[in-house]
Scaffold this active site. Structure first.
Site, short mmCIF file in Angstrom:
data_model
loop_
_atom_site.label_atom_id
_atom_site.label_comp_id
_atom_site.label_asym_id
_atom_site.label_seq_id
_atom_site.Cartn_x
_atom_site.Cartn_y
_atom_site.Cartn_z
N PRO A 2 1.06 -1.06 0.13
CA PRO A 2 -0.61 -0.10 0.08
C PRO A 2 0.57 1.45 -0.05
O PRO A 2 1.78 1.21 1.37
CB PRO A 2 -0.48 0.16 1.87
CG PRO A 2 0.04 -1.06 1.75
CD PRO A 2 0.73 -2.15 1.14
N GLU A 3 0.72 1.95 -0.71
CA GLU A 3 1.29 3.03 -1.07
C GLU A 3 0.40 4.51 -0.12
O GLU A 3 -0.23 3.89 0.51
CB GLU A 3 1.92 4.30 -2.25
CG GLU A 3 2.28 2.65 -3.24
CD GLU A 3 3.82 2.99 -2.69
OE1 GLU A 3 4.12 3.86 -1.97
OE2 GLU A 3 4.91 1.89 -3.01
N HIS A 90 -5.05 -14.73 9.45
CA HIS A 90 -4.11 -13.71 9.77
C HIS A 90 -5.31 -12.17 10.09
O HIS A 90 -4.68 -11.11 9.50
CB HIS A 90 -3.65 -13.23 8.30
CG HIS A 90 -2.84 -14.07 7.32
ND1 HIS A 90 -1.44 -14.28 7.71
CD2 HIS A 90 -3.59 -14.71 6.08
CE1 HIS A 90 -1.72 -15.73 7.06
NE2 HIS A 90 -1.84 -15.65 5.88
N ARG A 109 1.69 -11.19 5.73
CA ARG A 109 3.49 -10.90 5.98
C ARG A 109 3.79 -10.08 7.58
O ARG A 109 4.97 -10.10 7.60
CB ARG A 109 4.09 -10.29 4.71
CG ARG A 109 3.53 -10.84 3.16
CD ARG A 109 4.43 -10.50 2.34
NE ARG A 109 6.21 -10.10 2.13
CZ ARG A 109 6.32 -10.04 1.39
NH1 ARG A 109 6.14 -9.04 0.84
NH2 ARG A 109 8.06 -10.26 1.51
N ARG A 151 23.04 19.05 -3.46
CA ARG A 151 23.70 17.01 -3.28
C ARG A 151 23.59 16.05 -4.87
O ARG A 151 23.15 16.32 -5.38
CB ARG A 151 21.91 16.33 -2.87
CG ARG A 151 21.98 17.29 -1.68
CD ARG A 151 22.17 16.33 -0.34
NE ARG A 151 21.66 15.42 -0.45
CZ ARG A 151 20.81 14.98 0.12
NH1 ARG A 151 19.66 16.20 0.98
NH2 ARG A 151 20.22 13.55 0.43
#
Ligand SMILES: [Zn+2]
Length: 271
Positions: A2-3, A90, A109, A151
């Site tokens: 999931p983002e 789960h 997981r 950078r």
């Protein structure tokens, strides 16, 4: 995984069902997530959710007496269901509310997190070092240009650094750099403010579009068999190495950066 857009849509999907709702039971079926679920989560019993916030990919359920922090890790999903819904494999953690509503976390997981903080957590611990939210006004080209000064780190690695900006995961970094015409290997410090202007606009557009698209899945949060929060997306470069660029037909190339895949068009993107 999931983002940020998935987590924001989760927040929108869950909020109406839990805000102003009082917790009657806290059930921990398996405490071994990324960190063990602390006994303090029982403190929520008798308290009502005031608000559900999101910071980066953390969901923050605010109570008078503290904050419950939830993170979905690699594979977590949250649903709001009826107490009678059978427990599935789960299903590690749940909040039961007095009206029979259940907020249930499933995480095969177990990289997710369930933590309790007696004080509100925004300025401490996990959240203290995070950069600005990508959809906030603070995240703008002047900010990014100033941060990038001198950078030498590649722009893609720079964008995915949570201290610079949160929530630009691998998919969105790949897609935004393609749309901005910037090679993922370009050095962050060599990119002009003008190009950063385009890049920050595109990052905001890409994330907003994903949240908007995900809004169509809000009802999935309340379906026992739903698998909410993972969006099918139309992608320009992510996962398309070796295929033709959708803009110019050139073959898309792939490099590994910080152990993540970067896919780019050698014709449409420059350093
Ligand atoms: Zn191209």
């Amino acid at each position: 995984m999931p983002e940020l857009p998935e987590v924001e849509v989760c927040r929108l999907g869950v909020s109406p069902h839990v805000v102003k709702n009082e917790v009657s039971k806290v059930i921990v079926r398996n405490r071994q997530l990324r960190w063990p679920i602390p006994d303090e989560v029982q403190k929520m019993i008798g308290q009502s959710v005031i608000r559900v916030d999101r910071r980066a990919k953390y969901l923050l359920l605010r109570f008078d007496g503290g904050t419950l922090l939830l993170h979905l890790g690699m594979s977590g999903t949250i649903r709001v269901i009826d107490e009678a819904t059978p427990v599935a494999k789960h299903d590690h953690f749940e909040l039961v509310f007095v009206n029979g509503t259940v907020l249930r976390l499933n995480d095969p997981r177990r990289f997710g997190a369930v933590l309790w903080f007696d004080k509100h957590v925004d300025k401490q611990g996990l959240l203290s070092k995070l950069g600005p939210e990508p959809l906030s006004d603070e995240f703008c080209h002047d900010y990014l240009f100033a941060k990038a000064k001198n950078r030498k780190v590649p722009i893609k690695t720079f964008l995915m650094n949570n201290h610079i900006v949160v929530g630009v995961g691998n998919i969105y970094a790949n897609e935004a750099l393609f749309l901005a015409g910037i090679l993922p290997i370009a050095k962050a410090g060599t990119i002009s403010n003008k190009r950063y202007n385009r890049l920050t606009d595109i990052i905001k557009q890409v994330l907003s579009a994903a949240i908007k698209q995900g809004g169509t899945t809000l009802k999935d949060f309340t379906q026992a068999d739903g698998r909410p929060g993972y969006f099918a997306q139309s992608l320009f470069v992510y996962g398309r190495a070796g295929q033709a660029c959708l803009t110019c037909k050139e073959t898309l190339l792939e490099v590994r950066q910080s152990n993540r895949s970067s896919v780019y068009c050698p014709n449409c993107q420059q350093d």
